[in-house]
Design an enzyme around this catalytic site. Structure first.
Site, short mmCIF file in Angstrom:
data_model
loop_
_atom_site.label_atom_id
_atom_site.label_comp_id
_atom_site.label_asym_id
_atom_site.label_seq_id
_atom_site.Cartn_x
_atom_site.Cartn_y
_atom_site.Cartn_z
N CYS A 156 -0.81 -7.30 -8.16
CA CYS A 156 -0.97 -5.92 -8.62
C CYS A 156 -2.02 -5.87 -9.72
O CYS A 156 -2.01 -6.72 -10.61
CB CYS A 156 0.37 -5.40 -9.12
N GLN B 46 -1.60 4.14 -12.16
CA GLN B 46 -2.22 2.93 -12.70
C GLN B 46 -3.46 3.23 -13.54
O GLN B 46 -3.92 2.37 -14.28
CB GLN B 46 -2.58 1.96 -11.58
#
Length: 175
Positions: A96, A54
């Site tokens: 998320c 990420q």
């Protein structure tokens, strides 16, 4: 602890779909430098978990903290793997940091058994359930190029991704 944060990648960045590579002994310095920045990024977002992909790293590294501000309990897991999962399933709402503002109910095993390495190389094994269990499953999915929306029906997933694309485009035009 550092307060230096990293930029978080957003869907549809292709790096979020790549499988992360195992951390090796040659990666020790990179991991020790990356972990505190990942924690700072997660706290600043704010979030309860973050996987190295990420933030643009291809290493199998995650950070989580489900303790909250009152009782912080940061965990850094190197090469985490789920070694067993319960047959019993549980549904929880998930979001998320790579899909900001998007939430959906996701069904996952209620309990997992996992194995990982600490930053100092110590081998660990534990069972996790509840919010921690869900968070760990979510972050380990990231290491395999899987997003929480992949657990949804095609219809729900497409609706959510279209909504996100629209919101990110609107954000870009404001910036």
């Amino acid at each position: 602890m550092t307060d230096e944060t990293l930029p978080i990648l957003y869907v549809p960045d292709p790096r979020l779909r790549k499988k992360a590579r195992p951390v090796s002994t040659g990666d020790a310095d990179a991991v020790r430098a990356l972990a505190p920045r990942m924690l700072a990024t997660m706290y600043a977002a704010p979030g309860i978990g973050l996987a190295a992909p990420q933030v643009g790293s291809d290493l199998r590294l995650i950070v989580v903290d489900v303790g909250g501000k009152e009782a912080p309990a940061p965990m850094v897991l190197v090469n985490p793997e789920i070694i067993a999962a319960s047959r019993e399933m549980e549904v929880r709402e998930e979001g998320c940091l790579s899909l900001p503002g998007q939430y959906a109910d996701v069904e996952r095993p209620a309990r997992i058994q996992l194995r990982w390495l600490e930053l100092d190389g110590t081998k660990r094994e534990a069972e996790a359930d509840g919010l921690l269990g869900v968070c760990l499953q979510h972050e380990i999915d990231h290491l395999n190029g899987v997003l929480f929306v992949d657990h949804l029906s095609a219809l729900k997933r497409n609706m959510l991704l279209r909504k996100l694309a629209k919101e990110l485009k609107a954000r870009e035009s404001r910036d």
